[in-house]
Design a protein around this motif. Structure first.
Motif, short mmCIF file in Angstrom:
data_model
loop_
_atom_site.label_atom_id
_atom_site.label_comp_id
_atom_site.label_asym_id
_atom_site.label_seq_id
_atom_site.Cartn_x
_atom_site.Cartn_y
_atom_site.Cartn_z
N GLN A 45 26.67 5.86 34.87
CA GLN A 45 28.13 5.28 35.17
C GLN A 45 28.02 3.64 35.32
N LYS A 46 28.75 3.20 34.30
CA LYS A 46 28.58 1.56 34.30
C LYS A 46 29.32 0.81 35.48
N SER A 47 30.67 1.65 35.52
CA SER A 47 31.41 1.06 36.72
C SER A 47 32.27 2.35 37.24
N ARG A 48 32.89 2.10 38.29
CA ARG A 48 33.65 3.38 38.82
C ARG A 48 34.86 3.39 37.94
N ASP A 49 35.23 2.66 37.21
CA ASP A 49 36.37 2.79 36.26
C ASP A 49 35.94 3.64 35.02
N GLU A 50 34.64 3.55 34.66
CA GLU A 50 34.03 4.52 33.54
C GLU A 50 33.76 5.80 33.54
N GLU A 51 33.66 6.52 32.51
CA GLU A 51 33.25 7.78 32.70
C GLU A 51 31.81 7.96 32.66
N GLU A 52 31.32 9.04 33.48
CA GLU A 52 30.01 9.39 33.61
C GLU A 52 29.29 9.74 32.17
N MET A 53 28.18 9.07 31.82
CA MET A 53 27.58 9.64 30.35
C MET A 53 26.10 10.17 30.65
N GLU A 54 25.75 11.38 29.86
CA GLU A 54 24.83 11.95 29.98
C GLU A 54 23.96 11.03 28.71
N CYS A 55 22.48 11.23 29.10
CA CYS A 55 21.30 10.65 28.08
C CYS A 55 21.73 11.48 26.88
N GLU A 56 21.68 10.76 25.67
CA GLU A 56 21.74 11.24 24.26
C GLU A 56 20.30 11.48 23.73
N LEU A 57 19.31 10.56 24.16
CA LEU A 57 18.01 10.71 23.64
C LEU A 57 17.09 10.49 24.72
N TYR A 58 16.57 12.05 24.94
CA TYR A 58 15.43 11.73 25.92
C TYR A 58 14.08 11.77 25.39
N ILE A 59 13.34 11.15 26.49
CA ILE A 59 11.90 11.03 26.09
C ILE A 59 11.11 12.20 26.82
N LYS A 60 10.51 13.10 26.14
CA LYS A 60 9.83 14.03 26.65
C LYS A 60 8.23 14.28 26.77
N ASP A 61 7.86 14.95 28.04
CA ASP A 61 6.36 15.04 27.86
C ASP A 61 6.02 16.09 27.21
N GLU A 62 4.59 16.59 27.04
CA GLU A 62 3.80 17.45 26.23
C GLU A 62 4.49 18.92 26.56
N ASN A 63 5.15 18.92 27.76
CA ASN A 63 5.35 20.16 28.00
C ASN A 63 7.24 20.60 27.53
N GLY A 64 7.60 19.46 27.04
CA GLY A 64 8.91 19.50 26.39
C GLY A 64 9.97 19.09 27.74
N ARG A 65 9.40 18.59 28.83
CA ARG A 65 10.17 18.21 30.07
C ARG A 65 10.83 16.64 29.88
N ASN A 66 12.10 16.71 30.17
CA ASN A 66 12.69 15.22 30.01
C ASN A 66 12.05 14.22 30.91
N MET A 67 11.32 13.29 30.59
CA MET A 67 10.84 12.25 31.67
C MET A 67 11.23 10.74 31.32
N GLY A 68 12.28 10.90 30.49
CA GLY A 68 12.93 9.41 30.36
C GLY A 68 14.01 9.51 29.33
N CYS A 69 14.57 8.41 29.05
CA CYS A 69 15.75 8.36 28.45
C CYS A 69 15.94 6.88 27.60
N ILE A 70 16.32 6.60 26.37
CA ILE A 70 16.67 5.66 25.65
C ILE A 70 18.29 5.60 25.64
N PHE A 71 18.89 4.44 26.10
CA PHE A 71 20.22 4.31 25.94
C PHE A 71 20.50 3.10 24.76
N GLN A 72 21.38 3.46 23.82
CA GLN A 72 21.87 2.25 22.68
C GLN A 72 23.13 1.72 23.19
N ASN A 73 23.34 0.42 22.75
CA ASN A 73 24.68 -0.32 22.85
C ASN A 73 25.06 -0.35 24.18
#
Length: 153
Positions: A45-73
């Motif tokens: 959440q960028k600020s208290r006034d803005e809506e919470e956002m979930e990652c749209e592009l996860y980085i996954k490990d060899e087991n398919g577990r989310n281990m990171g995220c790339i945010f754009q814009n």
């Protein structure tokens, strides 16, 4: 309860960087005692006034577990951004991880633009000029410090 969940199941080594002006990359490691089926989800959440956002592009490990995220814009505001990583498992409750981060502190700046050097043979020497780097927010030119390394005289 705030810290419900199995001890050692929350993520570790969370870090984020902003680069190329508007991209943000966040990474983490699975909790050392998290069950093998644990999956993590990142919200911010960028600020208290803005809506919470979930990652749209996860980085996954060899087991398919989310281990990171790339945010754009990504744009950098004046408030601290709030990051929350929740974990889910069929076997047990997973502790969450949260952190407030000043986004301007994690931005990797681009190199200065339009670097030019004009040299003369007389005692004037060289005049080197450039423009400040592009950033994801408005910055005054006087906010930057530069170091020049002259390799050959």
């Amino acid at each position: 309860p705030v810290f419900a969940g199995m001890n050692g199941s929350a993520i570790e080594n969370f870090s984020c960087v902003i680069y190329n002006i508007f991209l943000m990359n966040c990474t983490w490691q699975a909790g050392r005692d998290a069950p093998a089926d644990t999956q993590y989800c990142l919200f911010w959440q960028k600020s208290r006034d803005e809506e919470e956002m979930e990652c749209e592009l996860y980085i996954k490990d060899e087991n398919g577990r989310n281990m990171g995220c790339i945010f754009q814009n990504v744009t950098i505001g004046t408030e601290k951004a709030y990051f929350l990583v929740k974990g889910y498992s069929k076997d047990s409750l997973i502790q969450f991880y949260d952190e407030y981060i000043d986004l301007y502190k994690i931005e990797i700046l681009t190199a200065p633009l339009n670097v030019t050097a004009h040299c003369s043979r007389d005692s004037v020497g060289c005049i080197i000029m450039w423009h400040p780097p592009l950033t994801s927010r408005e910055e005054k030119a006087k906010c930057f410090q530069y170091e020049i390394s002259i390799q050959n005289k």
